[in-house]
Design a protein around this motif. Sequence first.
Motif, PDB file in Angstrom:
ATOM      1  N   VAL A  63     -25.207  -9.646   4.778  1.00  0.00           N
ATOM      2  CA  VAL A  63     -25.507  -8.145   4.647  1.00  0.00           C
ATOM      3  C   VAL A  63     -24.516  -7.368   4.320  1.00  0.00           C
ATOM      4  CG1 VAL A  63     -26.784  -6.192   5.833  1.00  0.00           C
ATOM      5  CG2 VAL A  63     -27.196  -8.806   6.770  1.00  0.00           C
ATOM      6  N   PRO A  65     -23.010  -3.507   2.837  1.00  0.00           N
ATOM      7  CA  PRO A  65     -23.381  -1.974   2.739  1.00  0.00           C
ATOM      8  C   PRO A  65     -23.624  -1.892   1.101  1.00  0.00           C
ATOM      9  CG  PRO A  65     -20.933  -2.152   3.221  1.00  0.00           C
ATOM     10  CD  PRO A  65     -21.664  -3.625   3.339  1.00  0.00           C
ATOM     11  N   ARG A  67     -26.236  -0.477  -2.231  1.00  0.00           N
ATOM     12  CA  ARG A  67     -27.077  -1.357  -2.776  1.00  0.00           C
ATOM     13  C   ARG A  67     -26.516  -1.556  -4.240  1.00  0.00           C
ATOM     14  NH1 ARG A  67     -31.341  -4.225  -1.925  1.00  0.00           N
ATOM     15  NH2 ARG A  67     -32.233  -4.594  -3.877  1.00  0.00           N
ATOM     16  N   THR A  82     -21.705   3.763  -1.512  1.00  0.00           N
ATOM     17  CA  THR A  82     -22.396   3.504   0.060  1.00  0.00           C
ATOM     18  C   THR A  82     -22.775   4.820   0.397  1.00  0.00           C
ATOM     19  OG1 THR A  82     -20.617   1.902   0.372  1.00  0.00           O
ATOM     20  CG2 THR A  82     -22.250   2.267   2.108  1.00  0.00           C
ATOM     21  N   LEU A  86     -22.915   0.654   7.204  1.00  0.00           N
ATOM     22  CA  LEU A  86     -23.473  -0.520   8.216  1.00  0.00           C
ATOM     23  C   LEU A  86     -22.550  -0.194   9.303  1.00  0.00           C
ATOM     24  CD1 LEU A  86     -25.550  -2.604   7.409  1.00  0.00           C
ATOM     25  CD2 LEU A  86     -23.593  -4.015   6.657  1.00  0.00           C
ATOM     26  N   VAL A 254     -28.717  -1.179   1.643  1.00  0.00           N
ATOM     27  CA  VAL A 254     -27.830  -2.341   2.018  1.00  0.00           C
ATOM     28  C   VAL A 254     -28.215  -3.371   1.063  1.00  0.00           C
ATOM     29  CG1 VAL A 254     -27.466  -1.624   4.391  1.00  0.00           C
ATOM     30  CG2 VAL A 254     -29.407  -3.166   3.986  1.00  0.00           C
TER      31      VAL A 254
END
Lengths: 400, 223
Positions: A63, A65, A67, A82, A86, A254
């Motif tokens: 995972v 942070p 996209r 970001t 996260l 994310v």
Amino acid sequence: MNLRDTLTLSLQTVVSYRTRSLLIVLAMALGVAAVVVLTALGDGARRYVVGQFSSLGTNLVFVLPGRAETSGGFPGAALGQTPRDLTLEDARFIAHLPQVKRMAPLNVGVAELTSGGRLREVTVLGSTSELLPIRHMKLSQGSFLAHGSERSAQIVLGSTLAHEFFPDGEPVGQRIRLGDSRFLVSGVLAPQGESMGFNSDEIVIIPIDYAQELFNTNTLFRILVEARSRTDIEPAKAAIAHALKLRHDGEEDVTVITQDAILATFDRILRALTLGVAGIAAISLAVAGILVMNVMLVAVAQRTSEIGLLKALGAPAADIRRLFFAEALWLSLAGGAIGYALGNLSAWGIRLAYPTLPAWPPHWASLAGVATAILTGIIASLLPAARAARLDPVLALSGK
Amino acid sequence: MIRLTAITRVFRMGDQEVRALNGIDLDIASGEYVSIMGPSGSGKSTLLNVIGLLDQPNSGRYELDGSDVTDLSETERARVRREKIGFVFQSFHLVPRLTAAENIELPLMLEGIAPAERTARVDAALDAFDLKDRAHHRPAELSGGQRQRVAIARATILRPTALLADEPTGNLDHRIGTEVMELLEGLHHAGTTLIVVTHDRELGARAHRHIAMRDGEIVADEK
């Protein structure tokens, strides 16, 4: 003329024109060897990378942070903006999903490690006790970060660091300073060497809370998640994405990547690379084929009166065609065989020189290399053989 | 055995037509010994090539052993050459890479005869032509007379009905040439039809039938 005589007679010809034959065989052999060696390197690199990546863990989901515009890329591609960080709370939330076996949050940074007058800049990983099983790490001494004890100031040293900082003592139980805080050495990682360009022998691992404090942040670099099983990987990915979207006010900010997807991407890229270098090497085989054609054409011109004689002795055109054909076949067979041996020998040499690189030529490449050599040899002989067979016997006998 | 009717062979030299053979009618019976003589360019070699099926006439009809061979395909002509015709050339035409024995073996190989029988027949031929001790020498290591003997052995190994010799002594001195002619005549005595093309009068005179050519036509035919 039967097949055996055709082969024997053409072999005799090949052997008697020694220099000429050796040069053609050499050209062919180099082409085949190039295919074998280059594909061995390409496929070796693929196996190396895939092996390294697999050794990171099993059934992993990462995972990140932010996209990335294109999902499913290499983690490093996620350098975009970001919108929402996260956090450790996100990570703890993920841990409760049913498809997730365990989870390790991760922070990475650089800090100064000092002890007994020794000083060094080291890469610091901040995580939890789960990192050890998820990343398939092994300890040589002591214990890893204790479970549920994120607040105790423990540190795990990479094996090189342990040697450098405690050359003659037992590192476990000793105190060491990282940045401004003092840590108690709880364990030492087993030597692992370089993995994905990252030397885990020269890192330290501390609890995530200390890492966030050290780097003055409350965000995470990554969350490593291990799915319960192989079939849970995709559901886990979906569940994580969904859960984090809910937690982030419905915004998909994310990136969730599976290890398999990254692995498959690497595999695909490196396979394409291998095919590419094989193709480049095959060009040299085509050049060798043209050389064969040229030499065979010269041979027909040189042996015109001999061809006339064979015709006078009653050799049909088909026999003469087959004789030249067989000659090219011998040359390319020899070239293919020698090239195959040469290529495998070189690959062996490479494996000897670089033991970490599994430079085994793939079977399809060796086969394709030798087959291409024979095929180009045969194709290259078609024109000269046809020309020889078509010669007018009277003109040929007089050498015209 | 050989019957040529109105055979014409025309070569094109630029925009000029050369009639190498101009309406040749010729009958040669089985077992004859014929010499064909004439100045160069008279068409004697072309005639020999047509008889030997190396060359095809533009018009006319050629019967060999009672069958029409005028319009045979290249493959069929190759078979007839192999089975019925033996050639002896002025320049021997031996394959330089092959030994004397292997040169003699070539027609047997082309005919597809089994290796064991080939060896026996080559050995017999080496004996007959007094080449036993030269069997494994390459042509470069043989004298001119020996080379022509190898060539004759090769031409006769399949027992052809007709032996066609184009200036067989042209590259040999007088003594060796005479020896070679005696060898060919010996084969004639054994029943082979022998046709020799030469411009050497003395050599031509040895034949039993003398054909003289000029400008593609037969100008004399005496027995």
